[in-house]
Design an enzyme around this catalytic site. Structure first.
Site, short mmCIF file in Angstrom:
data_model
loop_
_atom_site.label_atom_id
_atom_site.label_comp_id
_atom_site.label_asym_id
_atom_site.label_seq_id
_atom_site.Cartn_x
_atom_site.Cartn_y
_atom_site.Cartn_z
N HIS A 109 -13.99 3.27 -3.09
CA HIS A 109 -12.94 3.07 -2.11
C HIS A 109 -11.59 3.65 -2.54
CE1 HIS A 109 -15.64 -0.32 -0.56
NE2 HIS A 109 -15.74 0.70 0.26
N ARG A 147 5.55 4.29 1.16
CA ARG A 147 5.98 5.14 0.04
C ARG A 147 5.42 6.54 0.24
NH1 ARG A 147 0.91 5.71 -2.00
NH2 ARG A 147 -0.42 3.87 -1.95
P1 ADP Z 1 -6.68 -1.09 -0.72
O1 ADP Z 1 -5.31 -1.40 -0.18
O2 ADP Z 1 -7.18 -2.11 -1.69
O3 ADP Z 1 -6.82 0.32 -1.21
P2 ADP Z 1 -7.66 -0.55 1.98
O4 ADP Z 1 -7.57 -1.60 3.02
O5 ADP Z 1 -6.64 0.55 2.02
O6 ADP Z 1 -7.68 -1.25 0.53
O7 ADP Z 1 -9.10 0.10 2.01
C1 ADP Z 1 -9.49 1.04 1.03
C2 ADP Z 1 -10.80 1.72 1.44
O8 ADP Z 1 -11.83 0.73 1.63
C3 ADP Z 1 -10.76 2.46 2.77
O9 ADP Z 1 -10.27 3.78 2.61
C4 ADP Z 1 -12.21 2.44 3.17
O10 ADP Z 1 -12.94 3.38 2.40
C5 ADP Z 1 -12.68 1.08 2.71
N1 ADP Z 1 -12.56 0.05 3.78
C6 ADP Z 1 -11.52 -0.77 3.99
N2 ADP Z 1 -11.72 -1.57 5.04
C7 ADP Z 1 -12.95 -1.26 5.54
C8 ADP Z 1 -13.75 -1.76 6.65
N3 ADP Z 1 -13.33 -2.74 7.42
N4 ADP Z 1 -14.96 -1.19 6.85
C9 ADP Z 1 -15.42 -0.20 6.03
N5 ADP Z 1 -14.71 0.28 4.98
C10 ADP Z 1 -13.50 -0.22 4.73
#
Ligand code: ADP
Length: 505
Positions: A237, A293
């Site tokens: 992720h 940011r």
């Molecule tokens: P963080 O802030 O911890 O990086 P994010 O909410 O930005 O978390 O999510 C990071 C990544 O996780 C996304 O780019 C995607 O790959 C995956 N992800 C997040 N939410 C979902 C979801 N509801 N379904 C599928 N994948 C998700």
């Protein structure tokens, strides 16, 4: 209106170098801050002045707000650029900077706070008519509530830390029986990482693409979007390859997502450069989070829009009004960025450490290298494994992929393992070239992560290299310096996948 005379850059590595370069072009002097082991790192050498913050651990150096403010005062800096990571999204830092009479080169502390909590951000987005991933907008009180909510939403679900970031406190749950344990461990991890154990849950989308919109706001009420970046190629992720524009968005979808991102920014009085992240699946898009940011992958947007985001951050913070409107934003060509990290992609992205003993950075048409290392630099475990970013720009996506493949062939970093061999494979991969991406790309094509025995071509390459060295030796000449380019020429079609050509025989 005069801009600033001197800016302190509260960061390290490639992003500190990038910001210093942006300042220099604007005629602004720069102050670098650094930890003990970073005393001779590129951002320190490039800045006009440098101030030591403390020992290696971030908590004793790059996260020391008091030391950073002291450094700003001692050097007469008027503004502070936080970069990304470290203190960039900590509202108390923005407050402390402004409280000390300096300008924080980012949004207000209130904006940071409202987007920093995922549940609060989801509530705000709902109110601003920005579609969110289906699920809760409040933290879960206990396991029972989690079970009930998951039942209603349907499995699989994703548990997320309200205070989350960097994938911490995230758990995918497929099976109801796993939910209680996942809930406990997500909450525990969130508490340890953020000092806040609250978690919520949302639907886990099966095969989404990660597509985000860059926004830019001034202090006079204008917010524009600078189109999208697709960041679907991820490991755990976390992003690995980014491109702009996305291979799939239609102009109508771009306009709709762009408008939603502008609404999101306006809902929190956004100023400066920010990113609204969405998941995109089957023509639908859902708000994920807003990063308040500058983003690691900002260069791909710079290359297709011709706008310097660091300089615009500085200009709007100094009170300049954006002199262009949404209609003036034109997109040109295609850009791709590969994050070059000191990680071994064939062994679970294990961080690699060591001294960079040799480097060759590609140049030529359409190639940009944003780096934070130089030969002699020691890569340790204290900081993020990002060594630099290789970015290319070309007329079309296909040409950009070919250009990136060429540039990756010319890139040599010796002394630590890097993910460069994986990037070469991704650029050559049919599904990537076809633009058929999702955030599960590396799971779906997991053969990309298998080390594999040295291929026949590799063995041939080694034999040719040995013969060339032997020849040079016999003819009394110095051994040829064989960078990846020489190897590729010697063996057309061969890819120098990290082969240690320059290692003394
Ligand atoms: P963080 O802030 O911890 O990086 P994010 O909410 O930005 O978390 O999510 C990071 C990544 O996780 C996304 O780019 C995607 O790959 C995956 N992800 C997040 N939410 C979902 C979801 N509801 N379904 C599928 N994948 C998700």
């Amino acid at each position: 209106m005069p801009l600033f005379q001197k800016i302190l850059v509260a960061n390290r590595g490639e992003i500190a170098v990038r910001i210093i370069r942006g300042c220099r072009e604007l005629g602004i002097a720069t102050v670098a801050v650094h930890s003990e082991p970073d005393a001779r790192s590129p951002h320190v050498l490039l800045a006009d002045e440098a101030v030591l913050l403390g020992p290696a651990p971030s908590a004793e150096s790059y996260l020391r707000i008091d030391r950073i403010l002291e450094a700003a005062h001692a050097t007469g800096a008027q503004a502070v650029h936080p970069g990304y990571g470290f203190l960039a999204e900590r509202a108390p830092f923005a407050e402390a900077v402004e409280g000390a009479g300096l300008v924080f080169l980012g949004p207000t502390a209130d904006t940071i706070r409202s987007m920093g909590d995922k549940t609060e951000a989801r509530r705000r987005m709902q109110a601003a008519r920005v579609p969110i991933v289906p699920g809760l907008v409040d933290p879960l009180a206990d396991v029972d509530e989690a079970v009930a909510a998951a039942e209603e939403l349907g499995y699989p679900v994703l548990l997320k830390a309200s205070a989350g970031g960097g994938g911490k406190g995230m758990r995918v749950v497929d099976d109801p029986a796993e939910l209680p344990r996942a809930f406990e461990s997500a909450a525990r991890e969130a508490l340890a990482a953020f000092g806040d154990g609250s978690v919520y849950l949302e639907r886990y989308l099966s095969r989404p693409r990660h597509i985000e919109i860059q926004v830019l706001g001034d202090t006079h009420g204008r917010v524009v979007h600078l189109a999208e970046r697709e960041c679907s190629i991820q490991r755990r992720h976390q992003k690995l390859v980014e491109e702009a524009p996305s291979a799939v968005l239609t102009p109508e979808e771009r306009a709709a997502m762009g408008a939603a991102a502008v609404r999101a920014a306006e809902a929190v009085d956004y100023r400066g450069a920010g990113t609204v992240e969405f998941l995109y699946q089957d023509g639908e898009f859902f708000f994920l989070e807003m990063n308040t940011r500058l983003q690691v992958e900002h260069p791909v947007t710079e290359l297709i829009t011709g706008l310097d985001l660091v300089q615009w951050q500085i200009r709007v913070a100094a009170g300049e009004a954006l002199p262009f409107t949404q209609d003036d934003v034109a997109l040109n060509g295609h850009a791709i960025e590969c994050r070059i990290t000191s990680e071994d992609p064939f062994h679970g992205f294990l961080p690699s450490t060591g001294r960079i003993d040799h480097m060759e950075v590609p140049t030529g048409p359409g190639v940009r290298w944003d780096g934070g290392i130089e030969p002699g630099f020691d890569v340790g475990l204290h900081y993020d494994p990002l060594l630099g970013k290789l970015i290319v720009h070309a007329d079309t996506r296909e040409a950009a992929i070919d250009r990136m493949a060429r540039a990756l062939d010319e890139l040599v970093i010796r002394g630590v393992d890097t993910c460069v061999p994986l990037h070469r494979r991704i650029m050559a991969h049919e599904a990537f070239r076809a633009g058929d991406l999702s955030i599960r790309f590396l799971e779906e094509y997991d053969a990309l992560l298998e080390e594999g025995p040295a291929s026949g071509v590799d063995a041939t390459a080694a034999a040719v290299a040995a013969a060339l060295l032997e020849h040079a030796h016999r003819s009394g000449r110095a051994a040829p310096r064989m960078g990846a380019g020489a190897a590729t020429t010697a063996l057309s079609g061969w890819r120098a996948s990290g082969w240690p050509w320059n290692r003394p025989a």
